[in-house]
Design a protein around this motif. Structure first.
Motif, PDB file in Angstrom:
ATOM      1  N   SER A 101      47.935  58.196  10.002  1.00 57.86           N
ATOM      2  CA  SER A 101      47.412  58.635   8.702  1.00 57.86           C
ATOM      3  C   SER A 101      45.939  58.996   8.814  1.00 57.86           C
ATOM      4  O   SER A 101      45.232  58.462   9.680  1.00 57.86           O
ATOM      5  N   ASP A 102      45.493  59.830   7.905  1.00 56.84           N
ATOM      6  CA  ASP A 102      44.063  60.175   7.872  1.00 56.84           C
ATOM      7  C   ASP A 102      43.208  59.025   7.330  1.00 56.84           C
ATOM      8  O   ASP A 102      41.986  59.137   7.253  1.00 56.84           O
ATOM      9  N   ALA A 103      43.845  57.907   6.998  1.00 54.01           N
ATOM     10  CA  ALA A 103      43.061  56.723   6.607  1.00 54.01           C
ATOM     11  C   ALA A 103      42.453  56.041   7.835  1.00 54.01           C
ATOM     12  O   ALA A 103      41.568  55.194   7.699  1.00 54.01           O
ATOM     13  N   PHE A 104      42.964  56.369   9.015  1.00 50.27           N
ATOM     14  CA  PHE A 104      42.449  55.756  10.255  1.00 50.27           C
ATOM     15  C   PHE A 104      41.539  56.750  10.971  1.00 50.27           C
ATOM     16  O   PHE A 104      41.570  57.946  10.678  1.00 50.27           O
ATOM     17  N   SER A 105      40.809  56.218  11.974  1.00 51.07           N
ATOM     18  CA  SER A 105      39.759  57.056  12.551  1.00 51.07           C
ATOM     19  C   SER A 105      40.336  58.221  13.361  1.00 51.07           C
ATOM     20  O   SER A 105      41.345  58.091  14.063  1.00 51.07           O
ATOM     21  N   ASP A 106      39.690  59.363  13.200  1.00 55.05           N
ATOM     22  CA  ASP A 106      40.187  60.575  13.843  1.00 55.05           C
ATOM     23  C   ASP A 106      40.117  60.482  15.360  1.00 55.05           C
ATOM     24  O   ASP A 106      40.891  61.123  16.068  1.00 55.05           O
ATOM     25  N   SER A 107      39.197  59.650  15.869  1.00 57.20           N
ATOM     26  CA  SER A 107      39.110  59.530  17.333  1.00 57.20           C
ATOM     27  C   SER A 107      40.401  58.901  17.881  1.00 57.20           C
ATOM     28  O   SER A 107      40.796  59.165  19.019  1.00 57.20           O
ATOM     29  N   LYS A 108      41.074  58.071  17.064  1.00 58.36           N
ATOM     30  CA  LYS A 108      42.336  57.483  17.532  1.00 58.36           C
ATOM     31  C   LYS A 108      43.432  58.550  17.592  1.00 58.36           C
ATOM     32  O   LYS A 108      44.252  58.546  18.507  1.00 58.36           O
TER      33      LYS A 108
END
Ligand code: PLP
Length: 315
Positions: A101-108
């Motif tokens: 989800s976009d709730a988590f960091s984009d680097s992940k």
């Protein structure tokens, strides 16, 4: 970490999983306290102890014939488990689809894609993590896993999860002959705690066990969930792998103390971790003070602080 089952599947980068350092804290432990030792799990290939779990889950599934090379592994994930599964799947010739989800960091998301994963992003709306969002992610992952040649990794249910962490306990017993007096481990699913303890016990050690959680969501001590910012922990009042009868006690640590500990640990001990590492080290130092000299407390730096750059802990 060796080759579970001697199957010859632990090749390439998978051979770099485990055998992480166990370091003694030199500066942060008050005089007159017990020794505190930290297992530095950020040294694993994706920077997290999740690599141990991922290799156990996927080699276990291959050995049982639950998946075959070319099949697609599916999981819903905030990114750390997904990165470990993507890394291991690639080496084992499996595809991996993450429901993210976009709730988590984009680097992940980028890390999962770097290891060849397909990443499906469930929209969060406002960027916050809610139970509604997690339910939606889980349902989407379950639906995808119904397809032919798809396999649900099941990070919250697979018995291979605690089995994967047993190597951590075996290594600690080897690195600290006789084993620790106390083991302090932050709990999400309870897989790392139970697996590490099993590995220690199989090696003849039998420490007292302290589970650690954030005071702001002290699910184990109070059962009352609350908003908190320590990634990976306090996920359930009834963590799927946790057997509470093994616990001597649960320590609830205030998250701001844990985050401050992360910064101090990095600057004074050179141990670089995330929020759950901060919780663990606070609890271990408290235990060490209570125990006094002549004892040894072991805890875990669950993952690398590199995963948290740009977030609230280090900026
Ligand atoms: C950074 C971090 N710390 C701690 C945990 C908790 O580990 P476990 O689920 O094995 O209890 C997790 C699990 O997601 C995690 O990602």
């Amino acid at each position: 970490m060796g080759d579970p089952g001697g199957s010859g599947r632990v090749t390439g980068g998978l051979a770099a999983i485990g055998r992480t350092p166990l370091v003694r804290l030199e500066h942060l432990v008050p005089h007159g306290a017990a020794e505190v030792w930290v297992k530095v799990e950020g040294a694993n290939p994706t920077g997290s102890y999740k690599d141990r779990m991922a290799v156990a889950v996927l080699t276990g599934a291959l050995e049982r014939g639950d998946v075959e090379p070319g099949d697609t592994v599916v999981e819903y994930t905030g990114g750390s488990t997904g990165t470990a599964l993507a890394f291991v799947a690639g080496v084992l010739g499996l595809r991996f689809t993450a429901v993210f989800s976009d709730a988590f960091s984009d680097s992940k998301r980028q890390a999962m894609e770097a290891f060849g994963a397909t990443v499906l992003v469930e929209p969060s709306g406002d960027g916050t993590i809610t139970t509604e969002l997690i339910d939606r992610m889980r349902q989407r992952a379950h639906a995808l896993a119904e397809a032919p040649h798809a396999y649900y990794a099941d990070q919250f249910g697979s018995p291979d999860v605690p089995r994967g962490y047993a190597t951590m306990g075996a290594e600690i017993a080897e690195q600290l002959p006789g084993g620790p007096d106390v083991l302090c481990v932050a709990v999400g699913t309870g897989g790392a705690l139970m697996g590490t303890l099993a590995g220690l016990r199989a090696s003849g050690a039998d420490p007292a066990v302290v589970a650690v959680e954030p005071a702001e969501s002290a699910l184990l001590t109070t059962g009352v969930p609350g908003a908190h910012r320590v990634e990976g922990v306090a996920v359930s009042v009834d963590p799927p792998f946790l057997d509470r009868t093994v616990l001597r006690e649960v320590r609830a640590i205030e998250q701001d103390r844990a985050f401050e500990m992360c910064r101090t640990l990095a600057r004074t001990e050179g141990v670089f971790g995330g929020g759950s590492t901060g919780l663990n080290v606070c609890a271990a130092i408290d235990e060490a003070v209570a125990l006094g000299p002549g004892h040894r407390v072991v805890t875990i730096a669950c993952d690398s602080g590199l995963k948290y750059l740009g977030g609230h802990i280090y900026s």
